[in-house]
Write a protein that holds these residues in place. Structure first.
Motif, mmCIF file in Angstrom:
data_model
loop_
_atom_site.group_PDB
_atom_site.id
_atom_site.type_symbol
_atom_site.label_atom_id
_atom_site.label_comp_id
_atom_site.label_asym_id
_atom_site.label_seq_id
_atom_site.Cartn_x
_atom_site.Cartn_y
_atom_site.Cartn_z
ATOM 1 N N GLU A 264 3.702 5.635 18.387
ATOM 2 C CA GLU A 264 4.773 4.916 19.053
ATOM 3 C C GLU A 264 5.172 3.652 18.281
ATOM 4 O OE1 GLU A 264 6.362 6.325 21.228
ATOM 5 O OE2 GLU A 264 7.609 4.794 22.164
ATOM 6 N N VAL A 265 4.174 2.872 17.829
ATOM 7 C CA VAL A 265 4.550 1.659 17.092
ATOM 8 C C VAL A 265 5.038 1.984 15.686
ATOM 9 C CG1 VAL A 265 3.171 -0.020 18.357
ATOM 10 C CG2 VAL A 265 2.142 1.211 16.445
ATOM 11 N N SER A 266 4.451 3.006 15.088
ATOM 12 C CA SER A 266 4.809 3.312 13.710
ATOM 13 C C SER A 266 6.082 4.151 13.621
ATOM 14 C CB SER A 266 3.647 4.049 13.043
ATOM 15 O OG SER A 266 4.011 4.509 11.778
ATOM 16 N N GLY A 267 6.355 4.953 14.648
ATOM 17 C CA GLY A 267 7.495 5.865 14.588
ATOM 18 C C GLY A 267 8.721 5.354 15.320
ATOM 19 N N VAL A 268 8.533 4.512 16.347
ATOM 20 C CA VAL A 268 9.664 4.126 17.189
ATOM 21 C C VAL A 268 9.914 2.612 17.146
ATOM 22 C CG1 VAL A 268 10.626 4.177 19.511
ATOM 23 C CG2 VAL A 268 9.194 6.069 18.713
ATOM 24 N N THR B 223 0.840 -1.191 0.000
ATOM 25 C CA THR B 223 0.000 0.000 0.000
ATOM 26 C C THR B 223 0.879 1.246 0.000
ATOM 27 O OG1 THR B 223 -1.514 -1.236 1.399
ATOM 28 C CG2 THR B 223 -1.920 1.117 1.207
ATOM 29 N N PRO B 224 0.498 2.276 -0.786
ATOM 30 C CA PRO B 224 1.271 3.531 -0.771
ATOM 31 C C PRO B 224 1.394 4.067 0.654
ATOM 32 C CG PRO B 224 -0.425 3.605 -2.462
ATOM 33 C CD PRO B 224 -0.603 2.315 -1.742
ATOM 34 N N SER B 225 2.573 4.567 0.982
ATOM 35 C CA SER B 225 2.894 4.932 2.357
ATOM 36 C C SER B 225 1.899 5.922 2.965
ATOM 37 C CB SER B 225 4.299 5.511 2.413
ATOM 38 O OG SER B 225 4.634 5.795 3.736
ATOM 39 N N LEU B 226 1.569 6.980 2.232
ATOM 40 C CA LEU B 226 0.684 8.012 2.781
ATOM 41 C C LEU B 226 -0.672 7.412 3.162
ATOM 42 C CD1 LEU B 226 0.494 11.029 3.433
ATOM 43 C CD2 LEU B 226 -0.597 11.336 1.201
ATOM 44 N N PHE B 227 -1.216 6.621 2.232
ATOM 45 C CA PHE B 227 -2.513 6.009 2.488
ATOM 46 C C PHE B 227 -2.422 5.047 3.671
ATOM 47 C CE2 PHE B 227 -5.745 2.695 1.693
ATOM 48 C CZ PHE B 227 -6.868 3.504 1.742
ATOM 49 N N GLY C 158 6.539 1.115 4.301
ATOM 50 C CA GLY C 158 5.507 2.142 4.086
ATOM 51 C C GLY C 158 4.662 2.409 5.320
ATOM 52 N N ALA C 159 4.758 1.576 6.328
ATOM 53 C CA ALA C 159 3.925 1.742 7.518
ATOM 54 C C ALA C 159 4.685 2.403 8.660
ATOM 55 C CB ALA C 159 3.395 0.380 7.972
ATOM 56 N N THR C 160 5.875 2.922 8.395
ATOM 57 C CA THR C 160 6.621 3.597 9.460
ATOM 58 C C THR C 160 6.634 5.097 9.211
ATOM 59 O OG1 THR C 160 8.693 3.332 8.265
ATOM 60 C CG2 THR C 160 8.126 1.628 9.857
ATOM 61 N N LEU C 161 6.494 5.839 10.282
ATOM 62 C CA LEU C 161 6.501 7.299 10.166
ATOM 63 C C LEU C 161 7.917 7.760 9.819
ATOM 64 C CD1 LEU C 161 4.378 8.196 13.314
ATOM 65 C CD2 LEU C 161 3.794 8.807 10.960
ATOM 66 N N PRO C 162 8.051 8.740 8.899
ATOM 67 C CA PRO C 162 9.392 9.222 8.532
ATOM 68 C C PRO C 162 10.114 9.815 9.744
ATOM 69 C CG PRO C 162 7.666 10.593 7.586
ATOM 70 C CD PRO C 162 6.983 9.396 8.156
ATOM 71 N N ARG C 163 11.437 9.513 9.823
ATOM 72 C CA ARG C 163 12.252 10.050 10.917
ATOM 73 C C ARG C 163 13.253 11.038 10.358
ATOM 74 N NH1 ARG C 163 14.492 4.545 13.339
ATOM 75 N NH2 ARG C 163 15.006 4.376 11.127
ATOM 76 N N LEU C 164 13.864 11.805 11.247
ATOM 77 C CA LEU C 164 14.865 12.774 10.796
ATOM 78 C C LEU C 164 16.003 12.060 10.069
ATOM 79 C CD1 LEU C 164 15.139 15.258 13.809
ATOM 80 C CD2 LEU C 164 14.038 15.627 11.611
ATOM 81 N N THR D 190 16.349 10.088 15.720
ATOM 82 C CA THR D 190 15.188 9.213 15.590
ATOM 83 C C THR D 190 13.848 9.926 15.770
ATOM 84 O OG1 THR D 190 15.488 8.657 17.895
ATOM 85 C CG2 THR D 190 16.396 7.114 16.265
ATOM 86 N N ALA D 191 13.873 11.248 15.983
ATOM 87 C CA ALA D 191 12.588 11.955 16.121
ATOM 88 C C ALA D 191 11.789 11.756 14.843
ATOM 89 C CB ALA D 191 12.825 13.432 16.378
ATOM 90 N N HIS D 192 10.484 11.491 15.018
ATOM 91 C CA HIS D 192 9.671 11.124 13.853
ATOM 92 C C HIS D 192 8.514 12.093 13.670
ATOM 93 C CE1 HIS D 192 6.795 9.465 16.733
ATOM 94 N NE2 HIS D 192 7.859 9.026 17.387
ATOM 95 N N ALA D 193 7.791 11.863 12.580
ATOM 96 C CA ALA D 193 6.716 12.796 12.214
ATOM 97 C C ALA D 193 5.593 12.845 13.243
ATOM 98 C CB ALA D 193 6.163 12.423 10.849
ATOM 99 N N GLY D 194 5.553 11.854 14.150
ATOM 100 C CA GLY D 194 4.535 11.870 15.194
ATOM 101 C C GLY D 194 4.599 13.133 16.041
ATOM 102 N N ALA D 195 5.822 13.694 16.170
ATOM 103 C CA ALA D 195 5.965 14.920 16.954
ATOM 104 C C ALA D 195 5.173 16.059 16.320
ATOM 105 C CB ALA D 195 7.439 15.299 17.073
ATOM 106 N N ILE D 196 5.245 16.114 14.978
ATOM 107 C CA ILE D 196 4.484 17.161 14.287
ATOM 108 C C ILE D 196 2.993 16.925 14.486
ATOM 109 C CG2 ILE D 196 3.975 18.148 12.025
ATOM 110 C CD1 ILE D 196 6.867 17.245 11.263
ATOM 111 N N LEU D 197 2.610 15.646 14.382
ATOM 112 C CA LEU D 197 1.205 15.302 14.604
ATOM 113 C C LEU D 197 0.756 15.755 15.998
ATOM 114 C CD1 LEU D 197 -1.198 13.669 13.378
ATOM 115 C CD2 LEU D 197 -0.373 11.733 14.717
ATOM 116 N N ALA D 198 1.610 15.520 16.998
ATOM 117 C CA ALA D 198 1.259 15.900 18.370
ATOM 118 C C ALA D 198 1.112 17.418 18.498
ATOM 119 C CB ALA D 198 2.308 15.388 19.350
ATOM 120 N N LEU D 199 2.008 18.151 17.835
ATOM 121 C CA LEU D 199 1.918 19.616 17.896
ATOM 122 C C LEU D 199 0.656 20.108 17.205
ATOM 123 C CD1 LEU D 199 5.583 20.858 17.363
ATOM 124 C CD2 LEU D 199 4.174 20.970 19.430
#
Lengths: 363, 515
Positions: free
Chosen positions: A275-279, A116-120, A188-194, A208-217
């Protein structure tokens, strides 16, 4: 003769500045008490604090690690705060986080093809995580709204249900060759990291900071806006403060209880997904060190205000990352506890002030 | 009422307060006020809302600490730092907002205030002495009843019992009769006389000039935190004089006797309604009446005869067990408060602070409670803060709510201002029925008149009004028709032409049933 007299005077109002000073002063006081305890345990407190700050704050990697820890804490704190505003005591953030992680893992490994495409894929995982958290918490919400069952008990108990549920899947049907964890998620199921964009910016390599931080903000912004400037947020505040007036104003108490609990659970579920997708990149037993419970503490310390909670969550991240290597263990938890204790205990100074008045003694 | 002369000898002064000063942010509540209380007297403390009467009493009761001034009890200078200190001086206060634990029984509440309780509490002996004391004073209180089951009038009697059983010799009463019916007031004043005859000193905060003339030996008038007169004997003062002392201007009674006839448009139809009270017993029984557009229907009755339940039923807060309610052609028999609201109900609840407003939220937010769903305040999902503020500004100006800022919490307003705020909110949208429960309780003359004028304006505008009140003067000056509730039934109906104080009073006491 002029005398100096002390008075305690109630404050009618506290300014934002006073509340910030209160938070900062409380943290400082907690660190001071913590220093005494550390010294008692034979550790040089100054050295310990310097260590915490160095490993948690004073380098790019340190900040990145801190953000990784702060991300799920912040999402759980946001979730808790929404319910707390309405005086609904959702303390099941941990369970909602676990089931959010479970649903996200289900999407990543079983319910969508790995190609599956990553974004979807990621959007579906977020949706599934939020939904799982929302449904878990809404169970307590329905019981509360229509049967007047105490939500503290139900949300607390659902934590155990969630924990065992996840255990069942990672030990059983979803186990990777009998280990208590699932196989790794497809790429495709992992959140992009720095570190994933280190090819363009080499300085970010290994972070290892991931896009989840942006989501949280973003979630902080959305929650902040929703509470202050939507009808839903207004109704939450009114019903939280005075349900009688709320009902007389035509608000539907039961329905709002349900939606508020669902939103609260959705945010915690989202924390599990990040947490599971980003870390972790897989679902495994006991992957959360209690982010859901830390979220409750952060929500209180942040006085249920989203932007304040961002700061407190970051601070907790520093403590978790920096305190990891300090002996004896448990120092970060002790400091967390102390900070909570001092802040809650010193609420008094937000409600009263000392006035020193010069008075002529009456004859 | 036969009086036993109180001590006129200044040497018998039990309490003397000199030069009391208390400031709150933005206001000087007491500005060098003097007050004395003698043995066996009733000393009335009068003044408008916010004049500082309650503050003065609170300082004597140890609830608030004075910034300046001295207090003498039995000629001894004392520092009253807490209610415990006051208790040790034999001072007990019955607050306007009653301080009882609602989840406990009467006996348990009384025990809370008792000193010298043994490790093991002998409930039966406490209950017996409550019954005894309550019989002596003419109160009808069951010591085993839970406080939440009692009417406000009954709760107040519990407060009084509690103070007496604690051995208080100096009683501070903050508007005690505000919650009582005429019949109860008479009994209550008689019991005060019984207390002073035993050497009790009573400070009485009140708005009701009639009863001050009747009961008080001396009076002190406060205006805007300052003592206007202090310790003047009542014997040489008339009611009109008292009133002009109080408001600082000559007052005339409002006269609304030139009336347009009510229309025949039926707004509210209550048909054979039954409902249960909190105790689970039937509180309303065969209640039927109609209210037409452009009239004010009064509901008279002694507190606790179904008025609270009636207000609950007509605002959707209490289910009915049988009957039918129609509001503007809509069947609202089992409707939620939201549907009553949409059908055009405006509701002024009995308890301003717990039912009328969210005290911790700002004025602007409180004012928007009934209109936040519609534009211009509502914006799709959102709320426009700007529109909310300008809406609030308009209402605050129109209804003369005295406020420091629109952002201040509603709980900081005085009773009269808070009531104006609630009225402003309720009248801020088109309505067909105005339901008001004890709308002027505890308010001063000016505020009361202000609210009466608003009611008359609504009447003129064609709004149907149901006015639940225990103040017969209020009812007879405002209402077109009157029904009397007694034990949950309508026992009498009066037209304006047939208003007769005695007849209404008899119906309220359940003596005459001419329904």
């Amino acid at each position: 003769m002029v005398m100096l007299k002390w008075h305690l005077e109630p404050r009618l109002d506290t300014t934002t500045r006073q509340r910030w000073i209160h938070t900062i002063a409380s943290v400082a006081a907690a660190l001071l008490v913590g220093a005494i305890l550390l010294a008692g345990a034979g550790v040089d407190p100054l050295e310990a604090y310097v260590h915490i700050i160095r490993t948690g704050l004073l380098s790019g990697y340190a900040v990145s690690d801190t953000i990784v820890k702060a991300t799920p804490i912040l999402l759980c704190a946001l979730g808790a705060s929404v319910a707390f505003r309405m005086k609904l005591w959702n303390i099941g953030g941990e369970g909602q986080l676990l089931l959010g992680a479970w649903a996200a893992a289900g999407v990543a490994l079983h319910w969508l093809p790995p190609t599956t495409p990553s974004l979807f894929m990621l959007l579906t995982m977020m949706l599934a995580g939020a939904l799982a958290g929302a449904v878990t918490c809404a169970i307590a919400g329905v019981l509360r709204a229509w049967l007047h069952v105490n939500e503290i008990i139900t949300t607390l108990m659902l934590n155990y249900v969630a924990s065992l549920w996840v255990s069942y899947f990672v030990f059983g049907p979803w186990s990777d060759r009998g280990f208590p964890l699932t196989p790794s998620f497809p790429k495709g199921a992992t959140l992009p990291r720095l570190t994933d964009i280190a090819a363009s910016w080499p300085a970010l390599g290994g972070m290892t900071a991931h896009a989840g931080a942006i989501l949280a903000l973003v979630a902080s912004g959305v929650v902040s806006h929703a509470l202050a400037r939507t009808r839903w947020g207004f109704e939450i505040r009114v019903l939280g403060q005075n349900p009688t007036v709320g009902r007389l104003s035509g608000m539907n108490h039961a329905r709002l209880t349900l939606t508020t609990m669902a939103v609260s659970g959705a945010l915690c579920g989202l924390a599990g997904m990040t947490e599971v997708s980003g870390v972790v990149h897989r679902l495994q037993d006991r992957f959360s060190p209690g982010f859901g419970f830390m979220g409750i503490i952060v929500a209180w310390l942040g006085k249920l205000e989203p932007w304040r909670m961002v700061v407190v969550a970051f601070l907790f991240g520093v403590l978790l990352v920096g305190g990891k290597e300090i002996q004896p263990g448990g120092v970060p938890q002790m400091l967390q506890g102390l900070i909570l204790f001092v802040i809650v205990g010193s609420q008094f100074w937000l409600r009263f002030k000392i006035r020193v008045a010069r008075t002529e003694p009456t004859s | 009422m036969n009086r036993i002369a109180p001590s006129a000898d200044p040497k018998d002064t039990t309490v003397a307060m000199r030069g009391m000063v208390k400031r709150f942010p933005g206001i000087v509540a007491n500005d060098h006020v003097d007050f004395t209380l003698r043995r066996g007297e009733v000393h009335a403390l009068i003044g408008e809302n916010g004049a500082g009467k309650t503050t003065l009493m609170n300082m004597l009761a140890g609830v608030q600490r004075p910034e300046e001034g001295e207090i003498f009890v039995h000629d001894k200078s004392v520092q009253i730092r807490s209610p415990r200190d006051a208790d040790q001086c034999g001072i007990a206060m019955v607050h306007q907002e009653l301080m009882l634990a609602e989840a406990l029984t009467v006996a348990e509440n009384v025990a809370l205030g008792l000193r010298n309780l043994k490790w093991q509490i002998h409930w039966s002996s406490i209950e017996r002495s409550i019954e005894e004391q309550s019989r002596v004073l003419g109160f009808d209180i069951d010591p085993r009843a839970y406080v939440w089951q009692l009417s406000i009038g009954q709760r107040q009697r519990v407060e009084l019992l509690r103070a007496l059983m604690r051995g208080a010799r100096i009683l501070l009463l903050d508007e005690p009769t505000a919650v009582l019916s005429p019949h109860e007031i008479h009994q209550f004043l008689a019991s005060l006389r019984r207390l002073t005859a035993q050497g009790m000193s009573i400070a009485l905060v009140s708005h009701k000039l009639e009863e001050i003339v009747q009961i008080a030996d001396r009076f002190t008038v406060l205006r805007k935190g300052r003592g206007v007169v202090s310790g003047v004997p009542t014997a040489s003062t008339s009611q009109t004089e008292l009133a002009s002392w109080m408001v600082g201007q000559k007052i005339d009674k409002p006269c609304h006797d030139v009336r347009s006839p009510a229309s025949d448009v039926e707004v509210l139809d209550v048909h054979d309604v039954h409902a249960c009270g909190d105790k689970g017993f039937e509180a309303l029984c065969h209640v039927s009446f109609k209210v037409f557009a452009g009239e004010i229907l009064g509901v008279a009755g002694v507190s606790g005869n179904g008025q609270r339940e009636l207000a609950d039923v007509l605002s959707g807060m209490r289910p009915i067990t049988s009957g039918r309610i129609t509001l503007c052609g809509n069947d609202v028999t089992h409707a939620t408060p939201a549907r009553f609201l949409r059908a055009g109900l405006a509701y002024i609840p009995e308890n301003r602070r717990t039912q009328g407003a969210v005290t911790s939220l700002s004025l602007a937010e409180n004012l928007a409670l009934k209109t936040y769903r519609q534009p211009p305040i509502a914006k799709r999902w959102g709320l426009s803060r700007k529109e909310m503020r300008s809406f609030a500004r308009r209402l605050v100006d129109t209804f003369h709510v005295q406020a420091v800022s629109l952002q201040q919490p509603a709980g900081h307003l005085s009773g009269g201002n808070l009531q104006r705020l609630i009225l402003a909110r309720e009248l801020s949208r088109p309505i067909s029925l105005l339901l008001a429960a004890q709308p002027t309780r505890g308010l001063d003359i000016a505020a009361t008149r202000n609210i009466h004028d608003l009611f008359m304006a609504q009447r003129k505008a064609g709004v149907a009004t149901l006015l639940i009140s225990e103040d017969l003067d209020e009812l007879s000056s405002l209402c077109d028709r009157l029904i009397v509730l007694f034990r949950g039934r309508i026992v009498a109906r009066f037209d304006r032409a047939s208003f007769h104080r005695d007849a209404i009073g008899r119906a309220m006491a359940g003596i005459e049933t001419s329904a």
